[in-house]
Scaffold this active site. Structure first.
Site, PDB file in Angstrom:
ATOM      1  N   LYS A  74      66.081  51.737  40.612  1.00 24.04           N
ATOM      2  CA  LYS A  74      65.259  52.670  41.371  1.00 24.04           C
ATOM      3  C   LYS A  74      64.513  53.487  40.319  1.00 24.04           C
ATOM      4  O   LYS A  74      64.959  54.571  39.911  1.00 24.04           O
ATOM      5  CB  LYS A  74      66.165  53.537  42.252  1.00 24.04           C
ATOM      6  CG  LYS A  74      65.440  54.228  43.373  1.00 24.04           C
ATOM      7  CD  LYS A  74      66.429  54.763  44.392  1.00 24.04           C
ATOM      8  CE  LYS A  74      65.746  55.712  45.348  1.00 24.04           C
ATOM      9  NZ  LYS A  74      64.722  55.114  46.201  1.00 24.04           N
TER      10      LYS A  74
HETATM   11  N1  PPE Z   1      64.043  49.973  49.261  1.00 22.39           N
HETATM   12  C1  PPE Z   1      63.267  50.862  48.597  1.00 22.39           C
HETATM   13  C2  PPE Z   1      62.076  50.377  47.850  1.00 22.39           C
HETATM   14  C3  PPE Z   1      63.603  52.206  48.633  1.00 22.39           C
HETATM   15  O1  PPE Z   1      62.845  53.092  47.979  1.00 22.39           O
HETATM   16  C4  PPE Z   1      64.726  52.634  49.369  1.00 22.39           C
HETATM   17  C5  PPE Z   1      65.075  54.082  49.437  1.00 22.39           C
HETATM   18  C6  PPE Z   1      65.508  51.665  50.037  1.00 22.39           C
HETATM   19  C7  PPE Z   1      65.132  50.339  49.954  1.00 22.39           C
HETATM   20  C8  PPE Z   1      66.771  52.024  50.772  1.00 22.39           C
HETATM   21  O2  PPE Z   1      67.766  52.413  49.870  1.00 22.39           O
HETATM   22  P1  PPE Z   1      68.923  53.444  50.274  1.00 22.39           P
HETATM   23  O3  PPE Z   1      68.305  54.771  50.414  1.00 22.39           O
HETATM   24  O4  PPE Z   1      69.899  53.361  49.143  1.00 22.39           O
HETATM   25  O5  PPE Z   1      69.538  52.961  51.544  1.00 22.39           O
HETATM   26  N2  PPE Z   1      63.963  54.940  49.426  1.00 22.39           N
HETATM   27  C9  PPE Z   1      64.136  56.327  49.059  1.00 22.39           C
HETATM   28  C10 PPE Z   1      62.838  56.965  48.683  1.00 22.39           C
HETATM   29  C11 PPE Z   1      62.000  57.526  49.785  1.00 22.39           C
HETATM   30  C12 PPE Z   1      60.862  58.346  49.250  1.00 22.39           C
HETATM   31  O6  PPE Z   1      59.843  58.444  49.935  1.00 22.39           O
HETATM   32  O7  PPE Z   1      60.992  58.925  48.163  1.00 22.39           O
HETATM   33  C13 PPE Z   1      64.922  57.079  50.120  1.00 22.39           C
HETATM   34  O8  PPE Z   1      65.058  56.596  51.237  1.00 22.39           O
HETATM   35  O9  PPE Z   1      65.433  58.155  49.793  1.00 22.39           O
END
Ligand code: PPE
Length: 308
Positions: free
Chosen positions: A157
């Site tokens: 990330k």
């Molecule tokens: N894919 C991506 C590309 C992604 O950024 C997130 C979280 C997820 C999947 C889901 O991951 P998880 O939160 O561990 O279930 N995206 C974060 C960023 C949002 C933002 O706008 O900044 C979030 O949901 O916090």
């Protein structure tokens, strides 16, 4: 966005407006940072951070993949986050830890630049709108493919990697949709701009596998477990683009969006949120808010500071 008064920056609590970095910060130029998105919820026992340790582990892993050591231990970051939440007075909030290459030599070699860290918290409502979370959002398949492991690190990330999501998001908004679905480099369904994706067909739930270039979402794992505990068959496999439009139900998961149904893809109607989506959404919401005793281990309670 209702922000806290303080930010934790490199080990100190500083006023929100004083949380500054130099304009030659390496990460500002080259995207050399890694971050997390975490949420804390009001529960009966007090405010609790959802799957805190899993997020901190992923932060450490993202840093490692970009050759950075966390400048503080995960326990120090955890405790700083607890204190930040307690001092913010928020009952529930979004938590954003960031670890980045700071001010130092310019140029692409970041290895001499200091690694810095911060945690900020703010109140953040429904990411794709209250209405979207209840009734579903409209999405399009992006013309941008999700970054692949040929050139970047889908598992990490990392700040710079989000240019991919930003382009897809802008494209979807400018063309009249609320969210973008990115395909992977093979043309299979990958994920949303900031969410993982699940497709329900004939009572079986499908989600793209790790090898499809997804971010290893913590809420993806959470909803997979909830679905299986509810007795549903859940399969991790490649999903073809057409399967989205032909699905009975489609939903997105992520920290920011929690569980948000998809009601339309590429102007083809999927329909209002179906029964499986609703059921998982309800149990997931119970888990987040401490109403599901079977998932209590996912909650990291914020200690109430003792009154001096
Ligand atoms: N894919 C991506 C590309 C992604 O950024 C997130 C979280 C997820 C999947 C889901 O991951 P998880 O939160 O561990 O279930 N995206 C974060 C960023 C949002 C933002 O706008 O900044 C979030 O949901 O916090």
């Amino acid at each position: 966005m209702n922000t806290a008064d303080l930010i934790w920056l490199n080990g100190e609590f500083v006023a929100w407006e004083d949380a500054k970095v130099h304009v030659l910060t390496h990460a500002l130029h080259y995207g050399t940072g890694v971050f997390e998105g975490i949420r804390a919820y009001e529960t009966e026992g007090g405010t609790a951070v959802f799957r805190h340790q899993d997020h901190l582990n992923r932060l450490e892993n993202s840093a490692k993949l970009y050759y950075m050591d966390l400048p503080f231990t995960k326990e120090q970051i955890r405790e700083a986050t607890h204190e930040l939440i307690a001092r913010s007075g928020f009952k529930s909030c979004y938590i954003r830890p960031l670890v980045w290459r700071g001010y130092g030599p310019m140029g692409l070699n970041p290895l001499e630049n200091p690694v810095e860290a911060m945690v900020a918290v703010w109140e953040w409502g429904a990411y794709l709108g209250e209405e979207g979370q209840q009734n579903g959002v409209r999405a399009r398949v992006s013309s941008y493919r999700r970054i692949s492991s040929d050139s970047l690190i889908p598992h990490a990330k990392a700040s710079g990697q989000y240019l991919n999501s930003v382009l897809a998001k802008i494209e979807s908004l400018k063309s009249g949709y609320e969210e973008a679905i990115l395909l992977d480099d093979q043309g299979h369904v990958c994920e949303g701009s900031g969410e993982n994706i699940f497709v329900v067909k004939n009572d079986v739930i499908h989600t793209p596998p790790q090898t499809a270039g997804i971010l290893d979402g913590i809420n993806r794992k959470t909803c997979m477990q909830i679905a299986r505990d509810l007795g549903y068959e859940l399969v991790e496999r490649d999903v073809a683009r057409a399967e989205l439009a032909l699905a009975d139900e489609v939903f997105l998961t992520g920290t920011a969006c929690e569980l948000t149904p998809l009601r339309e893809i590429d102007d083809i109607e999927i329909g209002p949120p179906g029964p499986i989506t609703r059921e998982i959404q309800r149990v997931f919401d119970d888990a987040l808010r401490g109403r599901a005793p079977q998932y209590a281990e996912w909650l990291d309670l914020v200690p109430v500071p003792s009154k001096a």
